[in-house]
Design an enzyme around this catalytic site. Sequence first.
Site, PDB file in Angstrom:
ATOM      1  N   GLY A 106       3.931   7.405   2.781  1.00  0.00           N
ATOM      2  CA  GLY A 106       5.096   6.845   1.749  1.00  0.00           C
ATOM      3  C   GLY A 106       4.727   5.125   1.326  1.00  0.00           C
ATOM      4  N   ALA A 107       5.385   4.528   1.106  1.00  0.00           N
ATOM      5  CA  ALA A 107       5.172   2.974   0.624  1.00  0.00           C
ATOM      6  C   ALA A 107       5.013   1.819   1.676  1.00  0.00           C
ATOM      7  CB  ALA A 107       5.902   3.337  -0.635  1.00  0.00           C
TER       8      ALA A 107
ATOM      9  N   GLY B 149       0.805  -1.227   0.343  1.00  0.00           N
ATOM     10  CA  GLY B 149       0.224  -0.208  -0.013  1.00  0.00           C
ATOM     11  C   GLY B 149       0.270   0.687   0.356  1.00  0.00           C
TER      12      GLY B 149
ATOM     13  N   ASP C 152      -3.449   9.289  16.144  1.00  0.00           N
ATOM     14  CA  ASP C 152      -3.737   9.153  15.104  1.00  0.00           C
ATOM     15  C   ASP C 152      -4.459   7.426  15.141  1.00  0.00           C
ATOM     16  OD1 ASP C 152      -3.896  10.360  12.433  1.00  0.00           O
ATOM     17  OD2 ASP C 152      -2.582   9.102  11.293  1.00  0.00           O
TER      18      ASP C 152
END
Length: 302
Positions: free
Chosen positions: A46-47, A41, A157
């Site tokens: 980032g990735a 994902g 978060d």
Amino acid sequence: MIDPAFDFSLGDDFRSERGPRKFSHKELADATNFSEGEMLGERGFGAVHRGFLKELNSYDSVKRVSKRSKQGVKEFAAEVKIISRLRHRNLVKLIGWCHEKELLLAYEFLPNGSLDSHLFYGKSLLKWEVRYRIAQGLASALLNLHEDGDECVLHGDIKSSNIMLDSDFNAKAWDFGLARLVDHAKGFQTTVLAGTMGYMSHECLNSGKASKESDIYSFRVVALEIACGRRVVEPRLQENQTRIVEWVWELYGIGKTLEAADPKLCEDFDEQEMERLMIVGLWCVHPDCTFRPLIRQVKAGD
């Protein structure tokens, strides 16, 4: 060679044989094959790639922090230091890190991906008993973060995309880039405003102060998403249904709470559990943070 921009120390307390370890960039690059390997994902930071660590004979997930990301060296170091202290069945395990050339974090691989991929993107239809267990697991994770350590960990978060699912669909919280350690007696931390719109409490938006109460607010927004099978904000729905919190509050006020249950479940759920999850969720998103429960009360309610 360590890039000067990434040159920092994590201290001697991370030189543990049992805990996460420092990897070289070559070790993680060989394990993951960033150019051709499987990407799990891509998010704001980032990735995430899947890799295989031969020395551990196990798969891992490597978070590759983009240079365009808001997560810099300071946030990266904070994430490593905080999550390295944590040991709980409902928290993603950190295997190691690397700060050569780029910022990399290696986590345990969780084959069922993130909660949002199932609730909103059709990866699978989570049955009610699985959803209820996920909600209980999230409560356990937050109880551990807030109450069980020498210091309180504010996640900062909590959202459905930050809840990962293992092979048995047990919930594990991850992504501690915005997390903060605070004294139990204080219970809040003034920071630059950060988080995800829709999951942030009103007082956090107004003051920029993350707290146990704001974590609980975010957590129970996720609980309502689990029950209702929809995102916190759905602009395409009728105006009175656009925001999940206000919509469920309205239905609760007229005694029709169960009308908010995910229609994809085709009424195949325990009505008492469904209503309990929604009501506890509403309790936790109360606009006055002083009326919100402590996480231990939430866990007892589950």
